[in-house]
Design a protein around this motif. Structure first.
Motif, PDB file in Angstrom:
ATOM      1  N   CYS A  63       1.156  -1.170   0.057  1.00  0.00           N
ATOM      2  CA  CYS A  63      -0.005  -0.023  -0.307  1.00  0.00           C
ATOM      3  C   CYS A  63       0.477   1.247  -0.106  1.00  0.00           C
ATOM      4  N   VAL A  64       0.459   2.288  -0.899  1.00  0.00           N
ATOM      5  CA  VAL A  64       1.624   3.593  -0.606  1.00  0.00           C
ATOM      6  C   VAL A  64       0.214   4.810  -0.306  1.00  0.00           C
ATOM      7  N   GLY A  65      -0.636   4.040   0.956  1.00  0.00           N
ATOM      8  CA  GLY A  65      -1.264   5.307   1.659  1.00  0.00           C
ATOM      9  C   GLY A  65      -2.361   5.921   0.969  1.00  0.00           C
ATOM     10  N   PRO A  66      -3.569   7.093   1.697  1.00  0.00           N
ATOM     11  CA  PRO A  66      -2.437   7.832   2.074  1.00  0.00           C
ATOM     12  C   PRO A  66      -2.972   7.958   3.562  1.00  0.00           C
ATOM     13  N   ARG A  67      -3.510   6.656   4.108  1.00  0.00           N
ATOM     14  CA  ARG A  67      -3.572   7.300   5.610  1.00  0.00           C
ATOM     15  C   ARG A  67      -2.529   6.547   6.726  1.00  0.00           C
TER      16      ARG A  67
ATOM     17  N   CYS B 275      -4.956   2.304   0.548  1.00  0.00           N
ATOM     18  CA  CYS B 275      -5.603   1.239   1.497  1.00  0.00           C
ATOM     19  C   CYS B 275      -5.793   0.122   1.446  1.00  0.00           C
ATOM     20  N   MET B 276      -5.498  -0.741   1.959  1.00  0.00           N
ATOM     21  CA  MET B 276      -5.936  -2.444   2.567  1.00  0.00           C
ATOM     22  C   MET B 276      -6.848  -2.291   3.742  1.00  0.00           C
ATOM     23  N   VAL B 277      -6.488  -0.984   4.423  1.00  0.00           N
ATOM     24  CA  VAL B 277      -7.925  -1.259   6.030  1.00  0.00           C
ATOM     25  C   VAL B 277      -7.280  -1.835   6.216  1.00  0.00           C
ATOM     26  N   ALA B 278      -5.799  -2.644   6.707  1.00  0.00           N
ATOM     27  CA  ALA B 278      -5.570  -4.014   7.772  1.00  0.00           C
ATOM     28  C   ALA B 278      -4.247  -3.181   8.559  1.00  0.00           C
ATOM     29  N   CYS B 279      -4.242  -1.591   8.296  1.00  0.00           N
ATOM     30  CA  CYS B 279      -2.960  -1.070   9.310  1.00  0.00           C
ATOM     31  C   CYS B 279      -3.567  -1.413  10.783  1.00  0.00           C
ATOM     32  N   LYS B 280      -4.307  -0.361  10.538  1.00  0.00           N
ATOM     33  CA  LYS B 280      -4.557   0.211  12.174  1.00  0.00           C
ATOM     34  C   LYS B 280      -3.599   1.690  12.021  1.00  0.00           C
TER      35      LYS B 280
ATOM     36  N   VAL C 142       2.027  -1.396   4.904  1.00  0.00           N
ATOM     37  CA  VAL C 142       1.594  -2.954   4.620  1.00  0.00           C
ATOM     38  C   VAL C 142       2.279  -3.565   3.180  1.00  0.00           C
ATOM     39  N   LEU C 143       3.220  -4.361   3.397  1.00  0.00           N
ATOM     40  CA  LEU C 143       3.225  -5.074   2.115  1.00  0.00           C
ATOM     41  C   LEU C 143       2.136  -6.401   2.385  1.00  0.00           C
ATOM     42  N   VAL C 144       2.096  -7.661   1.576  1.00  0.00           N
ATOM     43  CA  VAL C 144       2.041  -8.642   1.197  1.00  0.00           C
ATOM     44  C   VAL C 144       2.992  -9.268   0.554  1.00  0.00           C
ATOM     45  N   VAL C 145       3.270 -10.788   0.679  1.00  0.00           N
ATOM     46  CA  VAL C 145       3.988 -11.221  -0.109  1.00  0.00           C
ATOM     47  C   VAL C 145       3.494 -12.921  -0.646  1.00  0.00           C
ATOM     48  N   TYR C 146       2.628 -12.903  -1.830  1.00  0.00           N
ATOM     49  CA  TYR C 146       2.415 -14.057  -2.238  1.00  0.00           C
ATOM     50  C   TYR C 146       3.219 -14.538  -2.981  1.00  0.00           C
ATOM     51  N   PRO C 147       3.116 -16.389  -3.211  1.00  0.00           N
ATOM     52  CA  PRO C 147       1.893 -16.998  -2.563  1.00  0.00           C
ATOM     53  C   PRO C 147       1.824 -17.449  -1.043  1.00  0.00           C
TER      54      PRO C 147
ATOM     55  N   TYR D 195       3.216  -7.378   6.298  1.00  0.00           N
ATOM     56  CA  TYR D 195       4.146  -6.691   6.913  1.00  0.00           C
ATOM     57  C   TYR D 195       3.988  -5.656   6.849  1.00  0.00           C
ATOM     58  N   GLN D 196       4.185  -4.906   8.379  1.00  0.00           N
ATOM     59  CA  GLN D 196       3.675  -3.695   8.661  1.00  0.00           C
ATOM     60  C   GLN D 196       4.883  -2.574   8.814  1.00  0.00           C
ATOM     61  N   ARG D 197       4.311  -1.276   9.456  1.00  0.00           N
ATOM     62  CA  ARG D 197       5.613  -0.486   9.573  1.00  0.00           C
ATOM     63  C   ARG D 197       6.858  -0.703   8.317  1.00  0.00           C
ATOM     64  N   VAL D 198       6.576  -1.093   6.853  1.00  0.00           N
ATOM     65  CA  VAL D 198       7.863  -1.253   5.962  1.00  0.00           C
ATOM     66  C   VAL D 198       8.335   0.559   5.980  1.00  0.00           C
TER      67      VAL D 198
END
Length: 101
Positions: free
Chosen positions: A2-6, A40-45, A50-55, A60-63
């Motif tokens: 995510c690149v924000g903005p929140r 926003c992925m609305v998951a970080c509070k 936030v960054l997600v690695v798939y599969p 991850y938070q606070r990246v």
């Protein structure tokens, strides 16, 4: 990622980390990674970006730039998640658990 903005107080910080992470990934020509951004992925509070690695489904938070460097080196290149930055794993607390392979 995510690149924000929140998620960050400093406007543009998440986008700058995203761009820098691209440079880090490009420094490993054998690494086959598709990098993409979202708002926003609305998951970080407010613990973002936030960054997600798939599969794997590792969240991850606070990246910041240092965390991004660790995620590239340890997770994407070496295949080991960066446990102290993880705040969620796919299948752990999800309402829909993936089918085993």
């Amino acid at each position: 990622m995510c690149v924000g903005p929140r998620c960050t107080a400093e406007e543009g910080r998440a986008q700058a980390v995203f761009e820098r992470m691209g440079e880090m990934i490009d420094a490993h020509p054998d690494l086959a990674v598709k990098r993409t951004r979202t708002h926003c992925m609305v998951a970080c509070k407010f613990e973002g970006p936030v960054l997600v690695v798939y599969p794997e489904g590792t969240w991850y938070q606070r990246v910041d730039e240092a965390a991004a460097a660790r995620i590239v080196a340890e997770h994407l290149v070496a295949g080991r998640e960066v446990a102290d930055l993880v705040f969620h794993r796919l299948g752990s607390g999800d309402t829909c658990v993936p089918e085993p392979k």
